[in-house]
Design an enzyme around this catalytic site. Structure first.
Site, short mmCIF file in Angstrom:
data_model
loop_
_atom_site.label_atom_id
_atom_site.label_comp_id
_atom_site.label_asym_id
_atom_site.label_seq_id
_atom_site.Cartn_x
_atom_site.Cartn_y
_atom_site.Cartn_z
N ASP A 36 0.83 -1.13 -0.29
CA ASP A 36 0.13 -0.04 -0.06
C ASP A 36 0.94 1.19 0.01
OD1 ASP A 36 -2.63 1.46 0.26
OD2 ASP A 36 -1.78 1.95 2.34
N SER A 37 0.17 2.29 -0.20
CA SER A 37 0.97 3.64 -0.30
C SER A 37 1.48 3.84 1.41
CB SER A 37 0.13 4.72 -0.71
OG SER A 37 -0.93 4.97 0.11
N GLY A 50 -2.91 8.96 -4.22
CA GLY A 50 -4.07 9.40 -4.72
C GLY A 50 -4.12 10.87 -5.54
N CYS A 101 -4.37 -1.40 -2.12
CA CYS A 101 -4.42 -0.03 -2.36
C CYS A 101 -5.40 0.51 -3.45
CB CYS A 101 -2.95 0.70 -2.80
SG CYS A 101 -3.23 2.51 -3.32
N GLU A 158 -3.68 9.25 8.92
CA GLU A 158 -2.38 9.05 9.12
C GLU A 158 -1.57 9.77 10.32
OE1 GLU A 158 0.12 7.50 7.24
OE2 GLU A 158 -1.06 6.94 5.51
N CYS A 181 -10.92 3.45 -0.10
CA CYS A 181 -9.65 3.54 0.23
C CYS A 181 -9.49 2.85 1.50
CB CYS A 181 -9.41 5.17 0.51
SG CYS A 181 -7.47 5.40 1.09
N HIS A 185 -7.82 3.37 4.14
CA HIS A 185 -7.65 4.07 5.19
C HIS A 185 -8.96 4.23 5.76
CE1 HIS A 185 -3.61 5.32 3.53
NE2 HIS A 185 -3.39 5.82 4.79
#
Length: 274
Positions: free
Chosen positions: A11-12, A44, A74, A153, A185, A187
Site C-alpha cells: 500500500d502507499s 491518490g 491500495c 495518518e 480507500c 484508510h
C-alpha cells in the site's frame, strides 16, 4: 510453489494494514510480507505512470521475499496498475476493487451506490465501470475525499475536525439517496464509526478489505496454495514482516494499534533501488 511461502501485501502507507488485518483474521495460518510506501504517499494525487512505476518496484522487492501471491492493498494502485502488473507476473496478483464492487452490487436495495476514495481512484472511474458491468442498472456516485488519508495518518480518527470534514464530503452523497457506500480507500475503514454515525444505519458500508481477504482465500484454495497448518515454532516476528520506505518507527506504532498482534519491528528499505 511452496504453500508455506508468504503473501505479499503493499500500500502507499498504513491504510493497507486494514487489508492485512482482515487477511490475518480470515486466513490465520498464512505468512505475510507487508510493504508500505510511506516515502511517496499519498498515491491518490500521483499520475498513472508513476503509480505503475511504483507498483513494479514494490513487486520486484516482494519477489525477493519469495511470495506466492500479491495483494495490492491500495485502491489507487488497483485502479491504475493492477491490469498492467498482473500481465507481467507469473504469480497471482489481486487488488481491492473487484471484491468490494461485488459486495456493493449484492448489497444495494435501491440501486444507488456511493463510492468514496482518493482523487486518483474516483477520477479513474474504475468502481463505476466494474459496478455497472456487474449490475448495469445501478447509479454510482463517486466522491473524492482527499483529506481523509492525512487525517488517518495523523491518528485523528475521533476528532471534531474529522467529523466536520466528513460531514461536508458526505452531504453530496446523502442528496443522492444512496443505500450503499463503498469505502474505496484502505484508510477509510478506520473512520467507519464516524461514517456510520453521519450516514445512519440505513446505509450499508462496504469494506473492500474484508471482501479482498475472502477473495484471496478462495484464490489460494483454488490454486492449491492455501497454507492450512500452523507452524508452532514460528514467532510472530518471523510470520509477519513489515517494510517501509520511510518513517519506520511511526509505522510500527500505527501498525500495533491496528493489527491483532504487536508489531515489534519494521525495516526501512530504499525502494528506488528495485
Amino acid at each position: 510453489m511452496d504453500k508455506k511461502a508468504p503473501i505479499g501485501i503493499f500500500d502507499s502507507g498504513v491504510g493497507g494494514l486494514t487489508v492485512a488485518r482482515e487477511i490475518i483474521r480470515q486466513i490465520p495460518e498464512e505468512r505475510i510480507v507487508y510493504f508500505g510506501d510511506t516515502a511517496r504517499l499519498p498515491y491518490g494525487s500521483k499520475s498513472k505512470d508513476n503509480i505503475i512505476r511504483y507498483s513494479r518496484q514494490i513487486i520486484r522487492f516482494l519477489r525477493t521475499k519469495d511470495v506466492k501471491a500479491i495483494v495490492i492493498a491500495c485502491n489507487t494502485a488497483s485502479a491504475y496498475a493492477l491490469e498492467t502488473v498482473s500481465k507481467e507476473s507469473d504469480i497471482p496478483i489481486i487488488g481491492v476493487i473487484n471484491a468490494g464492487a461485488r459486495a456493493a452490487a449484492a448489497a444495494t436495495r435501491n440501486g444507488k451506490i456511493g463510492v468514496i476514495g482518493t482523487r486518483g481512484t474516483i477520477q479513474s472511474g474504475i468502481y463505476t465501470k466494474v459496478l455497472q458491468e456487474l449490475k448495469p442498472s445501478v447509479q454510482v456516485t463517486g466522491k473524492a475525499c482527499p483529506l481523509f488519508v492525512p487525517l488517518v495518518e495523523e491518528g485523528l480518527l475521533h476528532d471534531s475536525v474529522t467529523d466536520e470534514i466528513a460531514s461536508r464530503y458526505l452531504s453530496d452523497l446523502k442528496g443522492k439517496y444512496i443505500d450503499t457506500l463503498v469505502l474505496g480507500c484502505t484508510h477509510y475503514p478506520l473512520l467507519r464509526s464516524t461514517l456510520r454515525r453521519l450516514l445512519g444505519e440505513s446505509v450499508t458500508l462496504v469494506n473492500p478489505a474484508y471482501e479482498t481477504a475472502i477473495e484471496l482465500r478462495e484464490l489460494l484454495l483454488e490454486q492449491g496454495l492455501l497454507h492450512e497448518k500452523r507452524s508452532e515454532d514460528e514467532s510472530q516476528e518471523d510470520k509477519y514482516q513489515f517494510f517501509v520506505s520511510d518513517l519506520a518507527e511511526q509505522f510500527t506504532s500505527f501498525a500495533t494499534a491496528i493489527l491483532p498482534n504487536e508489531v515489534k519491528k519494521t525495516k526501512q528499505i530504499d525502494i528506488e533501488t528495485y
